[in-house]
Scaffold this motif. Sequence first.
Motif, PDB file in Angstrom:
ATOM      1  N   GLY A   9      41.451   6.448  11.293  1.00  0.00           N
ATOM      2  CA  GLY A   9      41.249   7.775  10.726  1.00  0.00           C
ATOM      3  C   GLY A   9      39.813   8.235  10.847  1.00  0.00           C
ATOM      4  N   ARG A  10      38.883   7.352  10.573  1.00  0.00           N
ATOM      5  CA  ARG A  10      37.459   7.694  10.694  1.00  0.00           C
ATOM      6  C   ARG A  10      37.103   8.073  12.126  1.00  0.00           C
ATOM      7  N   LEU A  11      37.618   7.323  13.090  1.00  0.00           N
ATOM      8  CA  LEU A  11      37.336   7.623  14.495  1.00  0.00           C
ATOM      9  C   LEU A  11      37.937   8.966  14.905  1.00  0.00           C
ATOM     10  N   VAL A  12      39.161   9.229  14.466  1.00  0.00           N
ATOM     11  CA  VAL A  12      39.822  10.491  14.805  1.00  0.00           C
ATOM     12  C   VAL A  12      39.054  11.666  14.195  1.00  0.00           C
ATOM     13  N   ILE A  13      38.697  11.564  12.927  1.00  0.00           N
ATOM     14  CA  ILE A  13      37.939  12.630  12.270  1.00  0.00           C
ATOM     15  C   ILE A  13      36.609  12.848  12.989  1.00  0.00           C
ATOM     16  N   SER A  14      35.909  11.765  13.291  1.00  0.00           N
ATOM     17  CA  SER A  14      34.625  11.865  13.979  1.00  0.00           C
ATOM     18  C   SER A  14      34.777  12.579  15.316  1.00  0.00           C
ATOM     19  N   GLU A  15      35.780  12.219  16.069  1.00  0.00           N
ATOM     20  CA  GLU A  15      35.995  12.825  17.385  1.00  0.00           C
ATOM     21  C   GLU A  15      36.318  14.310  17.270  1.00  0.00           C
ATOM     22  N   LEU A  16      37.230  14.657  16.368  1.00  0.00           N
ATOM     23  CA  LEU A  16      37.646  16.057  16.257  1.00  0.00           C
ATOM     24  C   LEU A  16      36.523  16.944  15.734  1.00  0.00           C
ATOM     25  N   VAL A  17      35.776  16.456  14.756  1.00  0.00           N
ATOM     26  CA  VAL A  17      34.652  17.248  14.227  1.00  0.00           C
ATOM     27  C   VAL A  17      33.553  17.361  15.276  1.00  0.00           C
ATOM     28  N   THR A  18      33.272  16.277  15.971  1.00  0.00           N
ATOM     29  CA  THR A  18      32.253  16.320  17.027  1.00  0.00           C
ATOM     30  C   THR A  18      32.633  17.322  18.104  1.00  0.00           C
ATOM     31  N   ASN A  19      33.901  17.325  18.517  1.00  0.00           N
ATOM     32  CA  ASN A  19      34.342  18.299  19.523  1.00  0.00           C
ATOM     33  C   ASN A  19      34.154  19.727  19.030  1.00  0.00           C
ATOM     34  N   ALA A  20      34.499  19.974  17.771  1.00  0.00           N
ATOM     35  CA  ALA A  20      34.330  21.319  17.212  1.00  0.00           C
ATOM     36  C   ALA A  20      32.856  21.719  17.197  1.00  0.00           C
ATOM     37  N   LEU A  21      31.984  20.784  16.850  1.00  0.00           N
ATOM     38  CA  LEU A  21      30.547  21.077  16.815  1.00  0.00           C
ATOM     39  C   LEU A  21      29.971  21.328  18.210  1.00  0.00           C
ATOM     40  N   LEU A  22      30.376  20.509  19.163  1.00  0.00           N
ATOM     41  CA  LEU A  22      29.801  20.590  20.505  1.00  0.00           C
ATOM     42  C   LEU A  22      30.387  21.702  21.359  1.00  0.00           C
ATOM     43  N   HIS A  23      31.658  22.032  21.155  1.00  0.00           N
ATOM     44  CA  HIS A  23      32.348  22.913  22.096  1.00  0.00           C
ATOM     45  C   HIS A  23      32.712  24.284  21.539  1.00  0.00           C
ATOM     46  N   ASP A  25      31.200  27.736  18.906  1.00  0.00           N
ATOM     47  CA  ASP A  25      30.084  28.357  18.188  1.00  0.00           C
ATOM     48  C   ASP A  25      30.489  28.642  16.749  1.00  0.00           C
ATOM     49  N   SER A  26      31.326  27.790  16.207  1.00  0.00           N
ATOM     50  CA  SER A  26      31.871  28.007  14.867  1.00  0.00           C
ATOM     51  C   SER A  26      30.787  27.985  13.804  1.00  0.00           C
ATOM     52  N   GLU A  27      30.904  28.894  12.871  1.00  0.00           N
ATOM     53  CA  GLU A  27      30.048  28.879  11.693  1.00  0.00           C
ATOM     54  C   GLU A  27      30.675  28.026  10.598  1.00  0.00           C
ATOM     55  N   VAL A  40      49.200   9.345   8.156  1.00  0.00           N
ATOM     56  CA  VAL A  40      48.132  10.287   7.812  1.00  0.00           C
ATOM     57  C   VAL A  40      48.085  11.373   8.880  1.00  0.00           C
ATOM     58  N   ARG A  41      48.003  12.615   8.416  1.00  0.00           N
ATOM     59  CA  ARG A  41      47.815  13.749   9.333  1.00  0.00           C
ATOM     60  C   ARG A  41      46.412  14.286   9.111  1.00  0.00           C
ATOM     61  N   ILE A  42      45.689  14.441  10.199  1.00  0.00           N
ATOM     62  CA  ILE A  42      44.318  14.937  10.178  1.00  0.00           C
ATOM     63  C   ILE A  42      44.295  16.246  10.962  1.00  0.00           C
ATOM     64  N   GLU A  43      43.691  17.258  10.374  1.00  0.00           N
ATOM     65  CA  GLU A  43      43.542  18.542  11.061  1.00  0.00           C
ATOM     66  C   GLU A  43      42.084  18.965  10.988  1.00  0.00           C
ATOM     67  N   VAL A  44      41.558  19.439  12.104  1.00  0.00           N
ATOM     68  CA  VAL A  44      40.216  20.002  12.129  1.00  0.00           C
ATOM     69  C   VAL A  44      40.331  21.407  12.717  1.00  0.00           C
ATOM     70  N   ALA A  45      39.945  22.388  11.923  1.00  0.00           N
ATOM     71  CA  ALA A  45      40.028  23.789  12.335  1.00  0.00           C
ATOM     72  C   ALA A  45      38.628  24.335  12.577  1.00  0.00           C
ATOM     73  N   ASP A  46      38.498  25.115  13.641  1.00  0.00           N
ATOM     74  CA  ASP A  46      37.229  25.756  13.951  1.00  0.00           C
ATOM     75  C   ASP A  46      37.506  27.197  14.358  1.00  0.00           C
ATOM     76  N   GLN A  47      36.482  27.877  14.776  1.00  0.00           N
ATOM     77  CA  GLN A  47      36.616  29.272  15.168  1.00  0.00           C
ATOM     78  C   GLN A  47      36.628  29.432  16.687  1.00  0.00           C
ATOM     79  N   GLY A  48      36.867  28.339  17.386  1.00  0.00           N
ATOM     80  CA  GLY A  48      36.834  28.344  18.841  1.00  0.00           C
ATOM     81  C   GLY A  48      38.107  28.869  19.477  1.00  0.00           C
ATOM     82  N   PRO A  49      38.091  28.979  20.818  1.00  0.00           N
ATOM     83  CA  PRO A  49      39.213  29.541  21.555  1.00  0.00           C
ATOM     84  C   PRO A  49      40.339  28.557  21.849  1.00  0.00           C
ATOM     85  N   GLY A  50      40.170  27.302  21.519  1.00  0.00           N
ATOM     86  CA  GLY A  50      41.207  26.308  21.811  1.00  0.00           C
ATOM     87  C   GLY A  50      40.836  25.455  23.003  1.00  0.00           C
ATOM     88  N   ILE A  51      41.695  24.475  23.291  1.00  0.00           N
ATOM     89  CA  ILE A  51      41.449  23.580  24.418  1.00  0.00           C
ATOM     90  C   ILE A  51      42.614  23.653  25.386  1.00  0.00           C
TER      91      ILE A  51
END
Length: 100
Positions: A9-23, A25-27, A40-51
């Motif tokens: 879970g920690r690795l998944v959260i780290s990866e998804l948040v890192t992707n949102a930060l790097l890829h 321009d989300s505020e 466990v279901r993990i969701e990371v939402a950002d303001q980006g256009p998707g992948i």
Amino acid sequence: MPRDLIDTGRLVISELVTNALLHTDSERIVCRIERRGFQVRIEVADQGPGIDPCAPRCCPADPDAEGGRGLLLLDAMATRWGVISPDQGAGCTVWAEIAP
């Protein structure tokens, strides 16, 4: 919860948040974690256009590259994962389900 599930879970959260930060321009980036028994279901939402839905299989990283393997790792660690793209709501949400 089993220790290996917590570590995954920690690795998944780290990866998804890192992707949102790097890829994007989300505020604002939001992480949601829901436990159902040992799943466990993990969701990371950002303001980006998707992948690109085929990104993990279509764009392998250069062997010497420092990045570019995150979604491949997500694919290996999660029992299921996917993307809720902006056309289905505001911003992009990447979700993953993990289980022992």
